[in-house]
Design a protein around this motif. Structure first.
Motif, PDB file in Angstrom:
ATOM      1  N   SER A  69      41.374  38.383  33.160  1.00 23.54           N
ATOM      2  CA  SER A  69      40.315  38.896  33.457  1.00 23.54           C
ATOM      3  C   SER A  69      40.046  38.126  34.448  1.00 23.54           C
ATOM      4  O   SER A  69      39.574  37.085  34.647  1.00 23.54           O
ATOM      5  CB  SER A  69      39.171  39.125  32.250  1.00 23.54           C
ATOM      6  OG  SER A  69      38.256  39.409  32.824  1.00 23.54           O
ATOM      7  N   TYR A  73      35.970  38.707  31.263  1.00 31.66           N
ATOM      8  CA  TYR A  73      35.799  39.067  29.943  1.00 31.66           C
ATOM      9  C   TYR A  73      34.118  39.555  29.948  1.00 31.66           C
ATOM     10  O   TYR A  73      33.739  39.879  28.623  1.00 31.66           O
ATOM     11  CB  TYR A  73      35.692  38.768  28.748  1.00 31.66           C
ATOM     12  CG  TYR A  73      37.975  38.108  28.971  1.00 31.66           C
ATOM     13  CD1 TYR A  73      38.581  39.717  28.596  1.00 31.66           C
ATOM     14  CD2 TYR A  73      38.011  36.753  29.120  1.00 31.66           C
ATOM     15  CE1 TYR A  73      40.663  39.136  28.829  1.00 31.66           C
ATOM     16  CE2 TYR A  73      39.443  36.645  29.320  1.00 31.66           C
ATOM     17  CZ  TYR A  73      40.066  37.264  29.469  1.00 31.66           C
ATOM     18  OH  TYR A  73      41.719  37.058  28.296  1.00 31.66           O
ATOM     19  N   SER A  78      32.023  44.681  35.067  1.00 31.65           N
ATOM     20  CA  SER A  78      33.602  44.686  35.537  1.00 31.65           C
ATOM     21  C   SER A  78      34.246  45.289  37.177  1.00 31.65           C
ATOM     22  O   SER A  78      33.358  45.212  38.007  1.00 31.65           O
ATOM     23  CB  SER A  78      34.189  46.121  34.639  1.00 31.65           C
ATOM     24  OG  SER A  78      34.009  47.663  35.242  1.00 31.65           O
ATOM     25  N   ALA A 120      45.496  40.092  36.197  1.00 34.77           N
ATOM     26  CA  ALA A 120      44.705  41.075  35.847  1.00 34.77           C
ATOM     27  C   ALA A 120      44.358  42.654  35.636  1.00 34.77           C
ATOM     28  O   ALA A 120      44.859  42.879  36.543  1.00 34.77           O
ATOM     29  CB  ALA A 120      42.965  40.430  36.281  1.00 34.77           C
TER      30      ALA A 120
END
Length: 188
Positions: A69, A73, A78, A120
């Motif tokens: 990520s 995470y 995001s 990722a």
């Protein structure tokens, strides 16, 4: 100019009403028709609640490791790293991930490692990985958990999601669901 001001004010008022009242209420109403009333796909395991559609961090050797990520995470933020294949820092990061996989999974060669285990996703929160990403971790998990390799391979098959109507997208596996099934298989 006076000729355009009144229509501009009307258009602004219409947009405000539509975008702050009508549209959000419409989306909320549609969400109420979905499973779990738009609150996400919740999974309860060991007295904890998880979202199956948000990537989770699994780094323990007894679990299938997650896709990396770029946002650690954190579902509140995001996003991708925006680092390309010519960025030296990014290349070092990917090489470190490759080295870790090779160290933890003896018998695997670099060409066996799928890209989704070392890069990722665009959101940094992809909960899925490829079937190949699961298969290269089977021997390590079988040895640590003292479970037959064939049982773990069957677990992978059972948790593989097929492409939408057999055409759109690759086969994939939700890492959280696979690791929960793994816990249930080994009774932990």
């Amino acid at each position: 100019m006076k000729k355009h001001i009144l229509p501009a004010i009307k258009l602004t008022a219409l947009c405000i009403v539509f975008l702050t009242i009508v549209y959000p209420i419409s989306i909320w109403a549609i969400a109420q028709l979905s499973p779990n009333q738009g609150k996400g796909d919740l999974i309860k395991h060991n007295n904890k609640t998880y979202y199956s559609n948000i990537g989770q961090s699994f780094t323990s050797e007894k679990y299938f490791n997650s896709r990396p990520s770029s946002v650690d995470y954190n579902a509140a933020g995001s996003g991708g790293s925006n680092k390309g294949p010519s960025n030296e820092e990014y290349l070092k990061q990917v090489q470190a991930r490759i080295d870790t996989i090779l160290m933890k999974n003896p018998g695997i060669v670099k060409s066996d490692i799928p890209a989704d285990l070392v890069t990722a996703s665009g959101s940094g929160l992809d909960p899925n990985f490829s079937v190949q990403a699961a298969k290269i971790q089977v021997k390590r998990i079988a040895k640590i958990r003292n479970i037959d390799v064939e049982k773990i391979n069957n677990l992978i098959i059972q948790n593989t999601e097929k492409p939408l109507i057999g055409l759109f997208g690759p086969e994939k596996i939700n890492v959280l669901k696979l690791n929960i099934a793994l816990d249930q298989l080994s009774g932990k």
